[in-house]
Design a protein around this motif. Structure first.
Motif, PDB file in Angstrom:
ATOM      1  N   PRO A  57       8.722  13.596 -17.835  1.00 64.35           N
ATOM      2  CA  PRO A  57       9.996  13.603 -18.570  1.00 64.35           C
ATOM      3  C   PRO A  57      10.618  14.996 -18.601  1.00 64.35           C
ATOM      4  O   PRO A  57       9.925  16.010 -18.479  1.00 64.35           O
ATOM      5  CB  PRO A  57       9.586  13.162 -19.989  1.00 64.35           C
ATOM      6  CG  PRO A  57       8.240  12.554 -19.860  1.00 64.35           C
ATOM      7  CD  PRO A  57       7.585  13.223 -18.697  1.00 64.35           C
ATOM      8  N   ARG A  58      11.944  15.018 -18.804  1.00 61.09           N
ATOM      9  CA  ARG A  58      12.605  16.309 -19.001  1.00 61.09           C
ATOM     10  C   ARG A  58      12.100  16.969 -20.286  1.00 61.09           C
ATOM     11  O   ARG A  58      11.853  18.167 -20.323  1.00 61.09           O
ATOM     12  CB  ARG A  58      14.128  16.106 -19.072  1.00 61.09           C
ATOM     13  CG  ARG A  58      14.761  15.649 -17.780  1.00 61.09           C
ATOM     14  CD  ARG A  58      16.277  15.571 -17.932  1.00 61.09           C
ATOM     15  NE  ARG A  58      16.646  14.632 -18.988  1.00 61.09           N
ATOM     16  CZ  ARG A  58      16.802  13.328 -18.809  1.00 61.09           C
ATOM     17  NH1 ARG A  58      16.625  12.810 -17.605  1.00 61.09           N
ATOM     18  NH2 ARG A  58      17.154  12.534 -19.815  1.00 61.09           N
ATOM     19  N   GLN A  59      11.959  16.156 -21.329  1.00 60.38           N
ATOM     20  CA  GLN A  59      11.418  16.620 -22.605  1.00 60.38           C
ATOM     21  C   GLN A  59      10.464  15.550 -23.120  1.00 60.38           C
ATOM     22  O   GLN A  59      10.847  14.383 -23.258  1.00 60.38           O
ATOM     23  CB  GLN A  59      12.531  16.863 -23.631  1.00 60.38           C
ATOM     24  CG  GLN A  59      13.500  17.967 -23.241  1.00 60.38           C
ATOM     25  CD  GLN A  59      14.576  18.169 -24.303  1.00 60.38           C
ATOM     26  OE1 GLN A  59      14.545  17.552 -25.367  1.00 60.38           O
ATOM     27  NE2 GLN A  59      15.522  19.041 -24.007  1.00 60.38           N
ATOM     28  N   GLN A  60       9.243  15.937 -23.431  1.00 57.33           N
ATOM     29  CA  GLN A  60       8.252  14.963 -23.855  1.00 57.33           C
ATOM     30  C   GLN A  60       8.675  14.233 -25.130  1.00 57.33           C
ATOM     31  O   GLN A  60       8.459  13.022 -25.273  1.00 57.33           O
ATOM     32  CB  GLN A  60       6.904  15.651 -24.078  1.00 57.33           C
ATOM     33  CG  GLN A  60       5.759  14.693 -24.361  1.00 57.33           C
ATOM     34  CD  GLN A  60       5.487  13.737 -23.203  1.00 57.33           C
ATOM     35  OE1 GLN A  60       5.506  14.135 -22.041  1.00 57.33           O
ATOM     36  NE2 GLN A  60       5.248  12.463 -23.519  1.00 57.33           N
ATOM     37  N   GLU A  62      11.642  13.443 -26.110  1.00 57.43           N
ATOM     38  CA  GLU A  62      12.647  12.443 -25.767  1.00 57.43           C
ATOM     39  C   GLU A  62      11.982  11.193 -25.200  1.00 57.43           C
ATOM     40  O   GLU A  62      12.338  10.054 -25.545  1.00 57.43           O
ATOM     41  CB  GLU A  62      13.633  13.040 -24.763  1.00 57.43           C
ATOM     42  CG  GLU A  62      14.774  12.116 -24.373  1.00 57.43           C
ATOM     43  CD  GLU A  62      15.663  12.708 -23.291  1.00 57.43           C
ATOM     44  OE1 GLU A  62      16.818  12.267 -23.187  1.00 57.43           O
ATOM     45  OE2 GLU A  62      15.196  13.598 -22.534  1.00 57.43           O
ATOM     46  N   TYR A  63      10.999  11.398 -24.341  1.00 64.12           N
ATOM     47  CA  TYR A  63      10.258  10.269 -23.775  1.00 64.12           C
ATOM     48  C   TYR A  63       9.508   9.515 -24.863  1.00 64.12           C
ATOM     49  O   TYR A  63       9.505   8.277 -24.902  1.00 64.12           O
ATOM     50  CB  TYR A  63       9.280  10.750 -22.701  1.00 64.12           C
ATOM     51  CG  TYR A  63       8.359   9.651 -22.209  1.00 64.12           C
ATOM     52  CD1 TYR A  63       8.799   8.734 -21.266  1.00 64.12           C
ATOM     53  CD2 TYR A  63       7.068   9.512 -22.724  1.00 64.12           C
ATOM     54  CE1 TYR A  63       7.970   7.710 -20.832  1.00 64.12           C
ATOM     55  CE2 TYR A  63       6.237   8.491 -22.301  1.00 64.12           C
ATOM     56  CZ  TYR A  63       6.691   7.590 -21.360  1.00 64.12           C
ATOM     57  OH  TYR A  63       5.877   6.571 -20.947  1.00 64.12           O
ATOM     58  N   ARG A  65      10.179   9.165 -27.974  1.00 60.64           N
ATOM     59  CA  ARG A  65      11.095   8.347 -28.775  1.00 60.64           C
ATOM     60  C   ARG A  65      11.478   7.070 -28.025  1.00 60.64           C
ATOM     61  O   ARG A  65      11.535   5.979 -28.613  1.00 60.64           O
ATOM     62  CB  ARG A  65      12.349   9.153 -29.137  1.00 60.64           C
ATOM     63  CG  ARG A  65      12.114  10.230 -30.191  1.00 60.64           C
ATOM     64  CD  ARG A  65      13.426  10.770 -30.725  1.00 60.64           C
ATOM     65  NE  ARG A  65      14.200  11.455 -29.700  1.00 60.64           N
ATOM     66  CZ  ARG A  65      14.084  12.752 -29.424  1.00 60.64           C
ATOM     67  NH1 ARG A  65      13.213  13.502 -30.099  1.00 60.64           N
ATOM     68  NH2 ARG A  65      14.824  13.315 -28.483  1.00 60.64           N
ATOM     69  N   ALA A  66      11.745   7.189 -26.730  1.00 56.81           N
ATOM     70  CA  ALA A  66      12.111   6.018 -25.941  1.00 56.81           C
ATOM     71  C   ALA A  66      10.935   5.044 -25.829  1.00 56.81           C
ATOM     72  O   ALA A  66      11.121   3.813 -25.868  1.00 56.81           O
ATOM     73  CB  ALA A  66      12.583   6.447 -24.553  1.00 56.81           C
ATOM     74  N   LEU A  93      13.895   4.286 -21.302  1.00 55.66           N
ATOM     75  CA  LEU A  93      12.657   5.036 -21.046  1.00 55.66           C
ATOM     76  C   LEU A  93      12.757   5.781 -19.718  1.00 55.66           C
ATOM     77  O   LEU A  93      12.439   6.980 -19.630  1.00 55.66           O
ATOM     78  CB  LEU A  93      11.481   4.060 -21.026  1.00 55.66           C
ATOM     79  CG  LEU A  93      10.096   4.670 -20.820  1.00 55.66           C
ATOM     80  CD1 LEU A  93       9.573   5.230 -22.141  1.00 55.66           C
ATOM     81  CD2 LEU A  93       9.128   3.628 -20.263  1.00 55.66           C
ATOM     82  N   THR A  96      14.739   9.104 -19.413  1.00 56.35           N
ATOM     83  CA  THR A  96      14.190  10.369 -19.925  1.00 56.35           C
ATOM     84  C   THR A  96      13.417  11.139 -18.861  1.00 56.35           C
ATOM     85  O   THR A  96      13.061  12.299 -19.083  1.00 56.35           O
ATOM     86  CB  THR A  96      13.249  10.108 -21.114  1.00 56.35           C
ATOM     87  OG1 THR A  96      12.044   9.457 -20.661  1.00 56.35           O
ATOM     88  CG2 THR A  96      13.915   9.257 -22.176  1.00 56.35           C
ATOM     89  N   ASP A  98      12.622  13.184 -15.340  1.00 55.08           N
ATOM     90  CA  ASP A  98      13.334  14.214 -14.592  1.00 55.08           C
ATOM     91  C   ASP A  98      13.528  13.755 -13.152  1.00 55.08           C
ATOM     92  O   ASP A  98      12.904  14.265 -12.221  1.00 55.08           O
ATOM     93  CB  ASP A  98      12.549  15.524 -14.645  1.00 55.08           C
ATOM     94  CG  ASP A  98      13.310  16.674 -14.003  1.00 55.08           C
ATOM     95  OD1 ASP A  98      14.546  16.572 -13.859  1.00 55.08           O
ATOM     96  OD2 ASP A  98      12.651  17.675 -13.643  1.00 55.08           O
TER      97      ASP A  98
END
Length: 353
Positions: A57-60, A62-63, A65-66, A93, A96, A98
């Motif tokens: 993920p670009r940001q863990q 963010e992942y 939460r999805a 999902l 999120t 990259d």
């Protein structure tokens, strides 16, 4: 053998991105809901594949939460799950990761393989050959058409059209240099055109796949491509054999995308290549396809590309010779043809005008 493994796993790579394929003829639309047990299987397999094989993920956070939003669908022990809602949360999902938006879900009502199993040579657009006259001689322009089918069934018909059209192109034997025009390569399956152009690749090709942990694997192997050609049953001499050495010009466009960018990166792995045109679209990641329990398909980005030990490629690939304002595709092809003829020893030796 690692190279052979790459060749055979790669028919699942570079599937047409950012659009859903046409529904299979006669296919019934899936129910609007599915059992909670089936939905849980779909969600669980998706999460397992993403976390074991997908790009990070670009940001863990963010992942996370999805992922929580996806799994929250099963709270309260519902009897059925809304299919559209499930697909929407899976898409959230995947968003999120990259991957430049290159990972996506193909719904159960859309089919990757039904049409391809019925493919014939007449189903494919022809591989476009054109002989161009330059100030230094005649140059062959080849514009490989895109292939939507993601299975091995696409290869044989593609090669048949490639050889048939080459055999009927006037003056093709007089060409002393080659331009590969990727302006029509808007996505799909990269491997049929790669097999068609296998003579252009050398053992020194330095195009690489780069997985999520930075491991680099050789993308191209001429022997592997030749093996794939033989297995497809095409025994005619390749019309590009004469261009295995010397300068090679490649034309790109802003529509050159996904599979087209894989072709571009493979060609850039040859030091003799110069590129002309516009920056490519930026879908510079490699995908694999996975069937999910409800009949849908997960298209998951698993690697990026690099050249040798150079930086990992992100986004669009800029040409070495950008177009000037107002230039058309015809102009950039003409520039590429003049450059390759000017720098070709074969053109100088023949002295054709």
């Amino acid at each position: 053998m690692e190279a052979d493994l790459n060749m055979h796993r790669a028919f699942g790579i570079a599937v047409l991105a950012a659009m859903f394929l046409t529904p299979a003829v006669g296919a019934e639309a899936p129910a609007q809901t599915m059992s909670v047990s089936l939905a849980r299987e779909v969600a669980s397999k998706t999460v397992a594949l993403v976390e074991s094989r997908g790009l990070y993920p670009r940001q863990q956070a963010e992942y996370d939460r999805a992922r929580m939003a996806l799994l929250a669908m099963f709270d309260g022990q519902p009897l059925e799950i809304d299919r559209t809602g499930l697909y929407t949360r899976i898409t959230g999902l995947l968003a999120t990761l990259d991957t430049n938006g290159h990972s996506f879900l193909i719904p159960a009502s859309h089919d990757l393989t039904t049409r391809s199993t019925q493919s014939t040579s007449n189903d494919l657009p022809p591989a476009t050959f054109q002989v161009l006259q330059t100030s230094k001689g005649k140059v062959l322009r080849w514009t490989p058409p895109p292939v939507v089918n993601s299975t091995t069934m696409a290869l044989g018909p593609y090669l048949t059209r490639f050889h048939d059209e080459a055999g009927t192109t006037p003056d093709i034997a007089d060409a002393c240099a080659l331009v590969v025009d990727l302006s029509e390569q808007t996505g799909g399956n990269a491997w049929p055109p790669l097999v068609a152009m296998y003579p252009l690749f050398s053992d020194a090709n330095n195009a690489m796949w780069v997985d999520r942990d930075g491991k680099r694997t050789t993308l191209m192997n001429r022997a592997g491509l030749e093996d794939m050609r033989q297995r497809a049953g095409e025994g005619r001499a390749n019309p590009l054999n004469r261009f295995d050495k010397g300068p090679l010009a490649v034309v790109t466009d802003k529509r050159t995308s996904s599979a087209g960018e894989m072709l571009l990166i493979a060609l850039l792995g040859e030091a003799r290549v110069q590129t002309f045109g516009s920056t490519s679209s930026g879908m510079t990641t490699a995908n694999a396809t996975y069937p999910l329990p409800d009949g849908s398909t997960l298209v998951l980005t698993q690697s990026r590309y690099a050249l040798g030990k150079g930086p990992v490629i992100h986004g669009g690939i800029a040409p070495m010779h950008p177009i000037n304002p107002g230039e058309s595709l015809v102009d950039r092809v003409a520039s590429a043809a003049e450059w390759v003829a000017e720098n070709s020893a074969s053109c100088r030796a023949t002295g054709r005008k």
